[in-house]
Design an enzyme around this catalytic site. Structure first.
Site, PDB file in Angstrom:
ATOM      1  CB  THR A  77       6.183  12.785   1.093  1.00 14.46           C
ATOM      2  OG1 THR A  77       6.676  14.114   0.841  1.00 14.46           O
ATOM      3  CG2 THR A  77       4.865  12.598   0.364  1.00 14.46           C
ATOM      4  CE  LYS A  82       7.226  19.241  -0.240  1.00 11.60           C
ATOM      5  NZ  LYS A  82       8.049  18.038  -0.120  1.00 11.60           N
ATOM      6  CB  SER A 132      11.990  22.685  -5.877  1.00 12.25           C
ATOM      7  OG  SER A 132      12.580  22.043  -4.763  1.00 12.25           O
ATOM      8  CG  ASP A 145       7.205  15.018  -2.210  1.00 11.91           C
ATOM      9  OD1 ASP A 145       7.319  13.854  -2.662  1.00 11.91           O
ATOM     10  OD2 ASP A 145       8.172  15.670  -1.777  1.00 11.91           O
ATOM     11  CD  GLU A 176       6.146  16.590   2.917  1.00 14.02           C
ATOM     12  OE1 GLU A 176       7.087  16.510   2.096  1.00 14.02           O
ATOM     13  OE2 GLU A 176       5.185  15.805   2.943  1.00 14.02           O
ATOM     14  N   GLY A 180      12.824  19.868   2.894  1.00  9.44           N
ATOM     15  CA  GLY A 180      14.167  19.760   3.454  1.00  9.44           C
ATOM     16  C   GLY A 180      14.146  19.795   4.968  1.00  9.44           C
ATOM     17  CG  ASN A 224      11.594   6.324   7.033  1.00 12.40           C
ATOM     18  OD1 ASN A 224      11.137   5.192   7.120  1.00 12.40           O
ATOM     19  ND2 ASN A 224      11.683   6.975   5.893  1.00 12.40           N
ATOM     20  NE  ARG A 225      17.456   1.077  11.372  1.00  7.26           N
ATOM     21  CZ  ARG A 225      18.131   0.502  12.369  1.00  7.26           C
ATOM     22  NH1 ARG A 225      18.513  -0.751  12.278  1.00  7.26           N
ATOM     23  NH2 ARG A 225      18.414   1.189  13.465  1.00  7.26           N
TER      24      ARG A 225
END
Length: 239
Positions: A21, A42, A46, A59, A119, A122, A179-180
Site C-alpha cells: 500500500t 483493493k 481483512s 489500505d 492491489e 498478501g 522496500n527496506r
C-alpha cells in the site's frame, strides 16, 4: 517512472506486510503528478477496524486519498471489508460470505480512461477468495504485475518463486520494488544486484524510513524499459 498502457498495474507482494500500500500510494501520487487520473482498487480487505459503526479499510482509504478521490469513493475502491485479520477468503467465510474471482474482477472495473492500480492481499499465491488466489485475479485482469518485497535476507527465494509463477501464467513483470523496512539490515546485502541476474525487469530499492514524498519522487524518476504487456502466449521476459 514506470510507463504503462492505459489499463494500469496489479500490485502484489512477496508476502504480507511488505509495503504494497505504501508503494501503491506513492505510485498513485506519481501518476497524478504526470497529469493522469488513476483509479485504485483493493477489492477485498481483512483486518478492518470498526469506525463510526462501520468497518474501515485502512489500505483502501489510503489508496483513495493518494489518488485524489473523495473519501466516499472508498466504497468503490474497497467494497468488501472484514474484521478478522486473516487471509481474505477465511475472513470472508467467517462472516458467511463466499467471494469469487468473477466478483472481484467486476469490482475492479473502473469508469473513464484513467489507469487502474489494483492491489492484492498478501503474496502472489495467497488465497484471496473462495475460488482463487491473488494470482488468479491478476491473470483474470490481465494487468502487468508490480512486485513489492521487503529488502531483507531471505527474500530472494520468494521473489524468484513469484517471478517463476508470473512466467508460468504468462503475465508481464512490470518491475520489482525492494522496500527496506528495518534499519538493522546488513549494509552488505545486495538483493537488487542478485535479482538483476534473473530478470530484465527494472528494480527499485527504497531505503528504510523513506518519507512518502521521497518515495513518490523516486517512482517518478524510475526509468523502465518496460512498455506494454505481452501479446497472448508470450511469457514475461527473463535473462
Amino acid at each position: 517512472m514506470i510507463e504503462m498502457p492505459p489499463q494500469g498495474l496489479f500490485v502484489t507482494g512477496s508476502d504480507t506486510g511488505v509495503g504494497k500500500t505504501f508503494v501503491g500510494c506513492a505510485l498513485l501520487a506519481a501518476w497524478r503528478a504526470e497529469g493522469l487520473d488513476p483509479q485504485p482498487r483493493k477489492p477485498v480487505e481483512s483486518g478492518c477496524p470498526e469506525r463510526d459503526g462501520t468497518l474501515f479499510p485502512e489500505d483502501g482509504a489510503a489508496l483513495t486519498a493518494a489518488a485524489g478521490l473523495p473519501a466516499t469513493a472508498v466504497a468503490q475502491v474497497t467494497p468488501w471489508r472484514f474484521p478478522d485479520a486473516l487471509a481474505p477468503d477465511q475472513a470472508a467465510a467467517r462472516q458467511g460470505v463466499q467471494l469469487t474471482v468473477a466478483e472481484l474482477v467486476q469490482a475492479c472495473e473502473v469508469p473513464g480512461g484513467g489507469p487502474r492500480l489494483v492491489e492484492g492481499a498478501g503474496g502472489f499465491y495467497s488465497p484471496l477468495c473462495g475460488d482463487g488466489l491473488n494470482a488468479d485475479l491478476a491473470q483474470a485482469l490481465g494487468l502487468p504485475v508490480l512486485l513489492v518485497a521487503e529488502d531483507r535476507l531471505g527474500v530472494l527465494n520468494t521473489c524468484l518463486l513469484t517471478l517463476e509463477a508470473l512466467e508460468r501464467r504468462g503475465l508481464q513483470l512490470a518491475g520489482i520494488v525492494l522496500n527496506r523496512r528495518h534499519a538493522d539490515t546488513d549494509p552488505l546485502l545486495d538483493n537488487a544486484g542478485a535479482l538483476a541476474r534473473y530478470t530484465a525487469a527494472p528494480i527499485l530499492s527504497l531505503p528504510e524510513g523513506i518519507a512518502p514524498e521521497e518515495a513518490t519522487q523516486k517512482l517518478s524518476t524510475w526509468k523502465s524499459s518496460w512498455r506494454m504487456p505481452p501479446s497472448p502466449g508470450v511469457t514475461s521476459s527473463r535473462v
